[in-house]
Design a protein around this motif. Structure first.
Motif, PDB file in Angstrom:
ATOM      1  N   LEU A  22       0.831  -1.189   0.000  1.00 47.77           N
ATOM      2  CA  LEU A  22       0.000   0.000   0.000  1.00 47.77           C
ATOM      3  C   LEU A  22       0.868   1.243   0.000  1.00 47.77           C
ATOM      4  O   LEU A  22       1.844   1.318   0.737  1.00 47.77           O
ATOM      5  N   CYS A  23       0.522   2.185  -0.843  1.00 44.19           N
ATOM      6  CA  CYS A  23       1.151   3.506  -0.837  1.00 44.19           C
ATOM      7  C   CYS A  23       0.100   4.482  -0.328  1.00 44.19           C
ATOM      8  O   CYS A  23      -0.960   4.630  -0.941  1.00 44.19           O
ATOM      9  N   VAL A  24       0.366   5.104   0.802  1.00 43.29           N
ATOM     10  CA  VAL A  24      -0.573   6.087   1.348  1.00 43.29           C
ATOM     11  C   VAL A  24       0.114   7.443   1.431  1.00 43.29           C
ATOM     12  O   VAL A  24       1.319   7.529   1.649  1.00 43.29           O
ATOM     13  N   ARG A  25      -0.655   8.466   1.254  1.00 44.11           N
ATOM     14  CA  ARG A  25      -0.124   9.824   1.278  1.00 44.11           C
ATOM     15  C   ARG A  25      -0.840  10.631   2.353  1.00 44.11           C
ATOM     16  O   ARG A  25      -1.993  10.375   2.671  1.00 44.11           O
ATOM     17  N   GLN A  26      -0.099  11.586   2.888  1.00 41.11           N
ATOM     18  CA  GLN A  26      -0.637  12.550   3.851  1.00 41.11           C
ATOM     19  C   GLN A  26      -1.166  11.893   5.125  1.00 41.11           C
ATOM     20  O   GLN A  26      -2.188  12.312   5.664  1.00 41.11           O
ATOM     21  N   ALA A  31       6.217  17.291  10.094  1.00 42.82           N
ATOM     22  CA  ALA A  31       7.422  17.329  10.944  1.00 42.82           C
ATOM     23  C   ALA A  31       8.163  15.995  10.906  1.00 42.82           C
ATOM     24  O   ALA A  31       9.392  15.960  10.877  1.00 42.82           O
ATOM     25  N   TRP A  32       7.415  14.883  10.874  1.00 42.97           N
ATOM     26  CA  TRP A  32       8.048  13.560  10.796  1.00 42.97           C
ATOM     27  C   TRP A  32       8.655  13.320   9.425  1.00 42.97           C
ATOM     28  O   TRP A  32       9.728  12.737   9.300  1.00 42.97           O
ATOM     29  N   VAL A  33       7.978  13.755   8.387  1.00 41.27           N
ATOM     30  CA  VAL A  33       8.500  13.589   7.027  1.00 41.27           C
ATOM     31  C   VAL A  33       9.824  14.340   6.896  1.00 41.27           C
ATOM     32  O   VAL A  33      10.823  13.785   6.412  1.00 41.27           O
ATOM     33  N   GLU A  34       9.852  15.573   7.357  1.00 39.17           N
ATOM     34  CA  GLU A  34      11.079  16.375   7.274  1.00 39.17           C
ATOM     35  C   GLU A  34      12.186  15.792   8.145  1.00 39.17           C
ATOM     36  O   GLU A  34      13.345  15.724   7.728  1.00 39.17           O
ATOM     37  N   GLU A  71      21.071   5.399  15.273  1.00 36.96           N
ATOM     38  CA  GLU A  71      20.555   6.696  14.828  1.00 36.96           C
ATOM     39  C   GLU A  71      19.303   7.047  15.633  1.00 36.96           C
ATOM     40  O   GLU A  71      18.265   6.401  15.505  1.00 36.96           O
ATOM     41  N   ALA A  72      19.391   8.079  16.432  1.00 35.10           N
ATOM     42  CA  ALA A  72      18.281   8.477  17.304  1.00 35.10           C
ATOM     43  C   ALA A  72      17.013   8.790  16.516  1.00 35.10           C
ATOM     44  O   ALA A  72      15.903   8.505  16.983  1.00 35.10           O
ATOM     45  N   GLU A  73      17.150   9.361  15.319  1.00 36.32           N
ATOM     46  CA  GLU A  73      15.973   9.722  14.526  1.00 36.32           C
ATOM     47  C   GLU A  73      15.183   8.480  14.104  1.00 36.32           C
ATOM     48  O   GLU A  73      13.950   8.489  14.141  1.00 36.32           O
ATOM     49  N   VAL A  78      10.368   4.863  15.165  1.00 35.58           N
ATOM     50  CA  VAL A  78       9.770   3.586  15.566  1.00 35.58           C
ATOM     51  C   VAL A  78       8.877   3.765  16.791  1.00 35.58           C
ATOM     52  O   VAL A  78       7.749   3.277  16.826  1.00 35.58           O
ATOM     53  N   PHE A  79       9.364   4.474  17.801  1.00 34.60           N
ATOM     54  CA  PHE A  79       8.676   4.510  19.093  1.00 34.60           C
ATOM     55  C   PHE A  79       7.818   5.754  19.337  1.00 34.60           C
ATOM     56  O   PHE A  79       6.994   5.748  20.256  1.00 34.60           O
ATOM     57  N   GLU A  80       7.986   6.808  18.537  1.00 32.19           N
ATOM     58  CA  GLU A  80       7.256   8.049  18.804  1.00 32.19           C
ATOM     59  C   GLU A  80       6.354   8.514  17.667  1.00 32.19           C
ATOM     60  O   GLU A  80       5.426   9.282  17.890  1.00 32.19           O
ATOM     61  N   SER A  81       6.625   8.086  16.445  1.00 31.74           N
ATOM     62  CA  SER A  81       5.830   8.547  15.299  1.00 31.74           C
ATOM     63  C   SER A  81       4.502   7.786  15.242  1.00 31.74           C
ATOM     64  O   SER A  81       4.324   6.783  15.925  1.00 31.74           O
ATOM     65  N   PRO A  82       3.588   8.223  14.378  1.00 29.49           N
ATOM     66  CA  PRO A  82       2.310   7.516  14.218  1.00 29.49           C
ATOM     67  C   PRO A  82       2.421   6.197  13.437  1.00 29.49           C
ATOM     68  O   PRO A  82       1.409   5.527  13.246  1.00 29.49           O
ATOM     69  N   ALA A  83       3.598   5.820  12.993  1.00 27.05           N
ATOM     70  CA  ALA A  83       3.744   4.632  12.139  1.00 27.05           C
ATOM     71  C   ALA A  83       3.125   3.387  12.771  1.00 27.05           C
ATOM     72  O   ALA A  83       2.378   2.658  12.110  1.00 27.05           O
ATOM     73  N   ALA A  84       3.420   3.125  14.028  1.00 27.95           N
ATOM     74  CA  ALA A  84       2.890   1.922  14.677  1.00 27.95           C
ATOM     75  C   ALA A  84       1.366   1.966  14.772  1.00 27.95           C
ATOM     76  O   ALA A  84       0.703   0.936  14.599  1.00 27.95           O
ATOM     77  N   LEU A  85       0.809   3.140  15.025  1.00 26.26           N
ATOM     78  CA  LEU A  85      -0.647   3.260  15.096  1.00 26.26           C
ATOM     79  C   LEU A  85      -1.288   2.942  13.748  1.00 26.26           C
ATOM     80  O   LEU A  85      -2.336   2.299  13.686  1.00 26.26           O
ATOM     81  N   LEU A  86      -0.656   3.398  12.676  1.00 30.33           N
ATOM     82  CA  LEU A  86      -1.185   3.127  11.335  1.00 30.33           C
ATOM     83  C   LEU A  86      -1.084   1.642  10.978  1.00 30.33           C
ATOM     84  O   LEU A  86      -2.008   1.070  10.398  1.00 30.33           O
ATOM     85  N   VAL A  87       0.028   1.015  11.340  1.00 31.40           N
ATOM     86  CA  VAL A  87       0.180  -0.422  11.083  1.00 31.40           C
ATOM     87  C   VAL A  87      -0.851  -1.202  11.908  1.00 31.40           C
ATOM     88  O   VAL A  87      -1.464  -2.149  11.413  1.00 31.40           O
TER      89      VAL A  87
END
Length: 108
Positions: A22-26, A31-34, A71-73, A78-87
């Motif tokens: 899946l390719c999702v946008r927006q 701030a996370w993208v940058e 790499e801290a970023e 992994v632990f702070e962005s919305p990525a896990a919520l989306l998965v």
């Protein structure tokens, strides 16, 4: 943990289950993208131990693994962005476990 800009639609979730990708946008806050664009640029400029072995930068290809370990970023993603919520939403899961970070970039 930050929230996604928007949640996945039922159509996007169905497409993932139908197609296996899946390719999702927006969905990620800008701030996370940058933040991650800067982190990826750093890895391209100075690949880690595995990246120096796996990459073919003379051909415009960078491949690195385990960036979260040094790499801290990447760790923050992994632990702070919305990525896990989306998965979690995508898989209708109660728990999501992180396996490893991997980066593939090509100048093509």
């Amino acid at each position: 943990m930050d929230q996604p800009t928007r949640w996945l639609t039922p159509e996007e979730i169905a497409a993932y289950h139908r197609d296996g990708a899946l390719c999702v946008r927006q969905v990620m806050p800008l701030a996370w993208v940058e933040r991650m664009a800067t982190a990826v640029d750093r890895v391209i400029a100075a690949p880690g131990q595995f990246g120096r072995y796996l990459s073919q930068q003379d051909l415009g290809f960078t491949h690195d693994v385990y960036m979260y370990a040094g790499e801290a970023e990447f760790r923050a993603f992994v632990f702070e962005s919305p990525a896990a919520l989306l998965v979690k939403q995508l898989l209708n899961a109660k728990t999501v476990r992180f396996f490893r970070s991997e980066e593939h970039t090509s100048e093509l």
